[in-house]
Write a protein that holds these residues in place. Structure first.
Motif, PDB file in Angstrom:
ATOM      1  N   ASN A   1       8.109  -5.857  53.001  1.00  0.00           N
ATOM      2  CA  ASN A   1       7.000  -6.381  53.806  1.00  0.00           C
ATOM      3  C   ASN A   1       7.455  -6.917  55.161  1.00  0.00           C
ATOM      4  O   ASN A   1       6.638  -7.119  56.052  1.00  0.00           O
TER       5      ASN A   1
ATOM      6  N   PRO B   1       0.709   0.397  48.953  1.00  0.00           N
ATOM      7  CA  PRO B   1       0.170  -0.336  50.104  1.00  0.00           C
ATOM      8  C   PRO B   1      -1.032  -1.184  49.695  1.00  0.00           C
ATOM      9  O   PRO B   1      -1.816  -0.799  48.818  1.00  0.00           O
ATOM     10  N   THR B   2      -1.166  -2.334  50.314  1.00  0.00           N
ATOM     11  CA  THR B   2      -2.353  -3.162  50.089  1.00  0.00           C
ATOM     12  C   THR B   2      -3.274  -3.020  51.293  1.00  0.00           C
ATOM     13  O   THR B   2      -2.810  -2.962  52.433  1.00  0.00           O
ATOM     14  N   TYR B   3      -4.587  -2.940  51.023  1.00  0.00           N
ATOM     15  CA  TYR B   3      -5.553  -2.723  52.105  1.00  0.00           C
ATOM     16  C   TYR B   3      -6.410  -3.961  52.350  1.00  0.00           C
ATOM     17  O   TYR B   3      -7.475  -3.878  52.924  1.00  0.00           O
ATOM     18  N   ARG B   4      -5.918  -5.115  51.890  1.00  0.00           N
ATOM     19  CA  ARG B   4      -6.651  -6.349  52.142  1.00  0.00           C
ATOM     20  C   ARG B   4      -6.623  -6.682  53.627  1.00  0.00           C
ATOM     21  O   ARG B   4      -5.644  -6.393  54.328  1.00  0.00           O
ATOM     22  N   LYS B   5      -7.653  -7.346  54.068  1.00  0.00           N
ATOM     23  CA  LYS B   5      -7.779  -7.672  55.496  1.00  0.00           C
ATOM     24  C   LYS B   5      -6.609  -8.545  55.942  1.00  0.00           C
ATOM     25  O   LYS B   5      -6.263  -9.524  55.300  1.00  0.00           O
TER      26      LYS B   5
ATOM     27  N   GLU C   1      -3.508  -7.655  56.004  1.00  0.00           N
ATOM     28  CA  GLU C   1      -2.252  -7.344  55.323  1.00  0.00           C
ATOM     29  C   GLU C   1      -1.901  -5.865  55.435  1.00  0.00           C
ATOM     30  O   GLU C   1      -1.252  -5.308  54.551  1.00  0.00           O
ATOM     31  N   ARG C   2      -2.340  -5.229  56.503  1.00  0.00           N
ATOM     32  CA  ARG C   2      -2.002  -3.817  56.711  1.00  0.00           C
ATOM     33  C   ARG C   2      -0.485  -3.676  56.866  1.00  0.00           C
ATOM     34  O   ARG C   2       0.150  -4.481  57.538  1.00  0.00           O
ATOM     35  N   GLY C   3       0.052  -2.647  56.249  1.00  0.00           N
ATOM     36  CA  GLY C   3       1.498  -2.432  56.308  1.00  0.00           C
ATOM     37  C   GLY C   3       2.268  -3.190  55.249  1.00  0.00           C
ATOM     38  O   GLY C   3       3.486  -3.042  55.143  1.00  0.00           O
ATOM     39  N   LYS C   4       1.562  -3.996  54.463  1.00  0.00           N
ATOM     40  CA  LYS C   4       2.204  -4.750  53.385  1.00  0.00           C
ATOM     41  C   LYS C   4       2.089  -3.966  52.073  1.00  0.00           C
ATOM     42  O   LYS C   4       1.241  -3.097  51.913  1.00  0.00           O
ATOM     43  N   TYR C   5       2.948  -4.330  51.118  1.00  0.00           N
ATOM     44  CA  TYR C   5       2.958  -3.640  49.827  1.00  0.00           C
ATOM     45  C   TYR C   5       2.825  -4.641  48.695  1.00  0.00           C
ATOM     46  O   TYR C   5       3.359  -5.745  48.752  1.00  0.00           O
TER      47      TYR C   5
END
Length: 433
Positions: A126, A274-278, A280-284
């Motif tokens: 991350n 990948p997480t698509y929460r607001k 947190e783009r680019g985070k896993y």
């Protein structure tokens, strides 16, 4: 040092630890339960033989267990007496090495855990280190060079009697299918000393990676390095390969090693998506790898196989042990949805076992009536030509052998276990450096 190892306090502590770990008997067939008798009758003779250098370890019992890829892994089971002495040695020499081990080594060390290693890996990813050098050592425990390992031990353990004892354990033959096989390399998995010896052997690798300023984690012989570009990952991978080959005389498994991206990478049974929460783009986030789900399902299948000879109570006890251990291990990952599906499948397996256990037609009819089914319907279902697995999923068993009834018999669903385990905040785990 040998006198510290053989003190009554240290030996009693070692005995309790070996008894706690349980484990199978070695070549002498002596069970762990007899260890107290040994300590009360032959302790003086045992310690004197060690002190004088006359103690000779017995052969190691070789036992093969299946690996996830269909191959077999060889475990070495020392006798209970050897496990006692190894544990006593381990308790004294651990402190001499522990303080110099790397902060990024997490396996088999006090106040360190698998969860810390996984969270550290997720933190690197991350932070943008998303080109991962994933290295698998080929049969590491079978390939350890004894001379190199003993040299590393001698840096801290200057006691000749202790070194002589460890060398005897390393050279003890292994009994495989009734044949004694000499050993001139390798550390048998299954002995109390093997985790520490693996950390001592790979400590040089840790120092080399730290000297290069690399981001990495290591858990026993599993390690991975995190970089920001593919070119850097390739350069680092080549350097590490040469270091392992030339310095530590260890071989890399080329088929399982390579440069990975997070979505194609697994570490200690965990994967990354990948997480698509607001925000947190680019985070896993963490998930459980497909291999770990498959291994769990195979264990549950074995316990709930209708032909496995055990009572329903024994099945439930073993199921609860496996489920609780697995959920505790993977509690940090996103597993709720899959747990619900797995619970439904598992309950049908249990219903199938119950239906199979009823066997006779008349017994099935009477048991269905006891569960509240009308007599005519109970008769029809007891004479049904449907297969047992189909009946287990049918309304007649789903509505009678309910979740509540199974709970009364001691069953715990994985979802219930997951909810029982107190959510662990990441900063409440042992602090990471």
């Amino acid at each position: 040092m040998i006198e510290q190892i053989l003190t009554r306090k240290n030996m009693v502590r070692a005995m309790h630890q070996v008894q706690k770990n349980q484990g199978s008997a070695g070549v002498d067939r002596m069970p762990v339960t007899k260890l107290s008798d040994l300590m009360s009758i032959d302790k003086a003779e045992l310690t004197q033989s060690v002190r004088s250098g006359n103690y000779l370890p017995q052969a190691i019992l070789g036992v093969e267990i299946p690996k996830g890829n269909g191959k077999m892994r060889l475990l070495g089971i020392p006798t209970v007496t050897d496990r006692l002495l190894q544990q006593a040695v381990l308790q004294i020499i651990t402190a001499k090495f522990e303080f110099e081990f790397s902060d990024f080594s997490f396996g088999f060390r006090p106040n360190r855990s698998l969860h810390q290693a996984v969270l550290k890996a997720q933190g690197y990813i991350n932070d943008g280190y998303q080109h991962i050098v994933d290295i698998d050592l080929k049969t590491f425990f079978d390939e350890v060079d004894h001379c190199h390992l003993l040299q590393q031990l001698y840096r801290k353990v200057k006691c000749k009697a202790t070194m002589r004892l460890i060398r005897k354990w390393l050279r003890a033959p292994i009994l495989i299918e009734g044949k004694l096989v000499k050993r001139r390399k390798g550390v048998p998995q299954g002995s109390p000393l093997s985790p520490l010896l693996s950390n001592i052997m790979l400590h040089e690798l840790d120092r080399e990676l730290e000297k290069q300023g690399l981001k990495f984690i290591r858990y026993a012989d599993d390690f991975s390095i995190y970089t920001k570009s593919k070119a850097t990952a390739r350069r680092v991978g080549n350097k590490v390969y040469k270091f392992l080959r030339n310095k530590l005389k260890l071989t890399i498994n080329r088929e399982k090693s390579g440069i990975r991206r997070p979505v194609h990478f697994t570490v200690l049974g965990f994967g990354f998506v990948p997480t698509y929460r607001k925000g947190e783009r680019g985070k896993y986030q963490l998930i459980v790898s497909e291999k770990s789900w498959k291994k769990l399902k195979e264990k549950l299948k074995l316990i709930t196989r209708k032909t496995t000879p055990m009572s329903f109570e024994e099945r439930i006890q073993k199921l609860n042990e496996v489920q609780r251990g697995w959920v505790n291990n993977f509690r940090m990952a996103s597993i709720l949805v899959k747990l619900q599906d797995l619970d439904g499948w598992l309950r049908n397996r249990l219903r199938y076992c119950i239906w199979h256990h009823w066997k006779k037609l008349e017994r099935k009819r009477k048991n269905l009536i006891r569960l509240g089914v009308e007599q005519g319907q109970a008769y029809a279902w007891s004479r049904s030509r449907m297969g047992g697995w189909a009946i287990a999923q049918s309304p007649i068993l789903v509505t009678t052998i309910t979740l509540e009834r199974l709970r009364k018999r001691g069953y715990e669903s994985m979802l219930d276990i997951y909810k029982q385990i107190t959510p662990v905040r990441r900063d409440s785990l042992f602090p990471l450096t």
